[in-house]
Design an enzyme around this catalytic site. Structure first.
Site, short mmCIF file in Angstrom:
data_model
loop_
_atom_site.label_atom_id
_atom_site.label_comp_id
_atom_site.label_asym_id
_atom_site.label_seq_id
_atom_site.Cartn_x
_atom_site.Cartn_y
_atom_site.Cartn_z
N ASP A 65 9.39 2.98 -0.37
CA ASP A 65 8.34 3.71 0.35
C ASP A 65 8.56 3.44 1.83
O ASP A 65 8.22 2.37 2.34
CB ASP A 65 6.96 3.24 -0.11
CG ASP A 65 5.84 3.96 0.63
OD1 ASP A 65 6.14 4.65 1.63
OD2 ASP A 65 4.68 3.83 0.22
N TYR B 297 0.87 -1.19 0.00
CA TYR B 297 0.00 0.00 0.00
C TYR B 297 0.89 1.23 0.00
O TYR B 297 1.83 1.33 0.79
CB TYR B 297 -0.89 -0.01 1.25
CG TYR B 297 -1.84 1.17 1.32
CD1 TYR B 297 -2.98 1.22 0.53
CD2 TYR B 297 -1.59 2.23 2.19
CE1 TYR B 297 -3.85 2.31 0.59
CE2 TYR B 297 -2.45 3.31 2.26
CZ TYR B 297 -3.58 3.34 1.46
OH TYR B 297 -4.44 4.41 1.53
N LYS C 1 4.13 10.47 7.91
CA LYS C 1 3.83 11.09 9.21
C LYS C 1 4.92 11.04 10.27
O LYS C 1 4.95 11.90 11.15
CB LYS C 1 2.54 10.47 9.73
CG LYS C 1 2.50 8.95 9.57
CD LYS C 1 1.10 8.44 9.19
CE LYS C 1 1.15 7.01 8.67
NZ LYS C 1 0.22 6.72 7.62
#
Ligand code: HOZ
Length: 426
Positions: free
Chosen positions: A237, A142, A265
């Site tokens: 990622d 994802y 984040k």
């Protein structure tokens, strides 16, 4: 007083599914979501006044625990000087310098507002730099919700039954090729079928949106070799692994170099921040230096930068945190494995660094297909049992457990005891 039940009833009238992000709706576990009122250290409280040990940690960024005094003070100080300028600030320079120092193989940083944006922009950069359109991702990985990444995606896209989202133009989806995580031959096959057309491979170095599945020895190295041979770029990622597996993220942890790295984040201490980073040569392809356009008023927001700087400085100055995170997560995983043995439950516990996940299957899980064999009803029963015992987990199988520096050994042992009681009833 409003409870989670009454808030959810109100929420469903004005928010789709009652939430602002699908996994929070608890549909995968068939319960009413807990509305959160506050969090501190390793603990989180719901609107009903119940306290839980939090193993979600805002999906990773609260690596030091919630409400860390240094981060809170940095935010309070920054707020006094203004919330948003849409103009450069000293803090952006400082955080970029710090990231370049902490993370291997990056020379420049572009701040954005989320991991989704970071990935979307990194893909544009890879395409712009190579002049190629196609990209490879892995089934079950994802990378946020941009169009080209919602093809066979993991996380809540998978749990919610839409790994390939409606609304993504077929013309966009056709350029996203999917390979199998931990299977280099599936990657090479795509290059062979699309010679000279693939701009990049994007991978979660640890697949942490299909539960947690680590790279088999040689997998990440093999991706590096294939990219070098084929003239494609390798994107890590690191929204989940960055600054979590090690100061330098997965590149440092596994000793494999990526061409572009994306963060989310965690570099904002939990505030909405993301970044993509690479060599100077690549990053100078980005506007205003080069032809790859990307922009944003809130990019490098001064309050978010203050929070991120406080967190990254703390991580940089306290390297023992990573040894401790590893120790605590190993205590958790080993404890859960003992609970599996003692109860005879058919459960696998995967753990890499401070990430862990149980799979409800008798077979070891090293791939997306293995993860997909987990019994989702059993996950739902496990989730409910743990929640009732005060353990706050991701409300879906295809997510990770996050251990923070704030978790004490007692917090870990409480989770292990809870898991043992729940496994015994499965
Ligand atoms: N699926 C996201 C985490 N992997 C969910 C984040 C959220 O709902 O906040």
């Amino acid at each position: 007083m409003d409870t989670s039940e009454t808030l959810f009833e109100q929420a469903k009238k004005v928010l789709p599914g009652g939430v602002n992000s699908p996994v929070r709706a608890y549909r995968a576990v068939g319960l009413t979501p807990r509305f959160i009122s506050k969090a501190d250290g390793a603990y989180i409280w719901d609107a009903d006044g119940r306290k839980y040990i939090d193993y979600v940690c805002s999906w990773g960024p609260m690596i030091l625990g919630h409400n860390h005094p240094l981060i809170r003070e940095a935010v309070e100080k920054a707020v006094k000087d203004g919330l948003s300028f849409g103009a450069p600030t000293a803090r952006e320079v400082e955080i970029a310098q710090l990231m370049v120092e902490m993370v291997p193989n990056i020379e420049m940083v572009r701040m954005v507002n989320s991991g989704t944006e970071a990935v979307m922009s990194a893909l544009r950069l890879a395409r712009g730099a190579t002049g190629r359109d196609k990209i490879i991702k892995f089934e079950g990985c994802y990378h946020g919700h941009s169009d080209s990444m919602l093809v066979k995606a993991g996380s809540s896209a998978m749990a919610g039954g839409c790994p390939s989202s409606a609304g993504v133009p077929a013309d966009t989806a056709k350029d996203t090729l999917t390979a199998q995580y931990n299977d280099l031959s599936s990657v090479q096959q795509l290059f062979d079928e699309n010679p000279g057309q693939i701009a990049c491979i994007i991978v979660e170095p640890v697949a942490a949106n299909m539960g947690v599945v680590g790279p088999n020895p040689g997998f990440l190295e093999g991706l590096r070799t294939i990219c070098d041979k084929e003239g494609a770029l390798l994107i890590f990622d690191e929204v989940i692994t960055g600054f979590r597996l090690a100061k330098g993220g997965a590149q440092e942890f596994f000793g494999v170099k990526a061409d572009i790295v994306t963060f989310g984040k965690i570099i904002g201490g939990g505030m909405p921040v993301g970044a993509y980073c690479a060599s100077r040569a690549l990053m100078e392809q980005v506007a205003p230096c080069g032809p790859v356009y990307q922009a944003g008023t809130l990019a490098g927001n001064p309050v978010a930068m203050a929070a991120g700087l406080a967190q990254l400085h703390y991580l940089d100055e306290n390297p023992q945190i990573y040894t401790e995170l590893q120790r605590k997560a190993t205590r958790l995983a080993d404890g859960m494995r003992n609970a599996v043995r003692e109860t005879g439950a058919a459960v696998q516990i995967n753990q890499i660094g401070s990430l862990a996940a149980p799979f409800f299957t008798p077979d070891t899980v090293e791939s997306f297909s293995g993860a997909a064999r987990s019994d989702l009803k059993k996950y739902a029963a496990y989730f409910a049992g743990m929640l009732n015992r005060g353990i706050y987990l991701a409300p879906a199988q295809f997510e990770a457990m996050f251990v923070s520096y704030a978790h004490t050994d007692a917090d870990i042992d409480t989770a292990v005891e809870a898991a043992k009681a729940v496994f015994a009833q499965l």
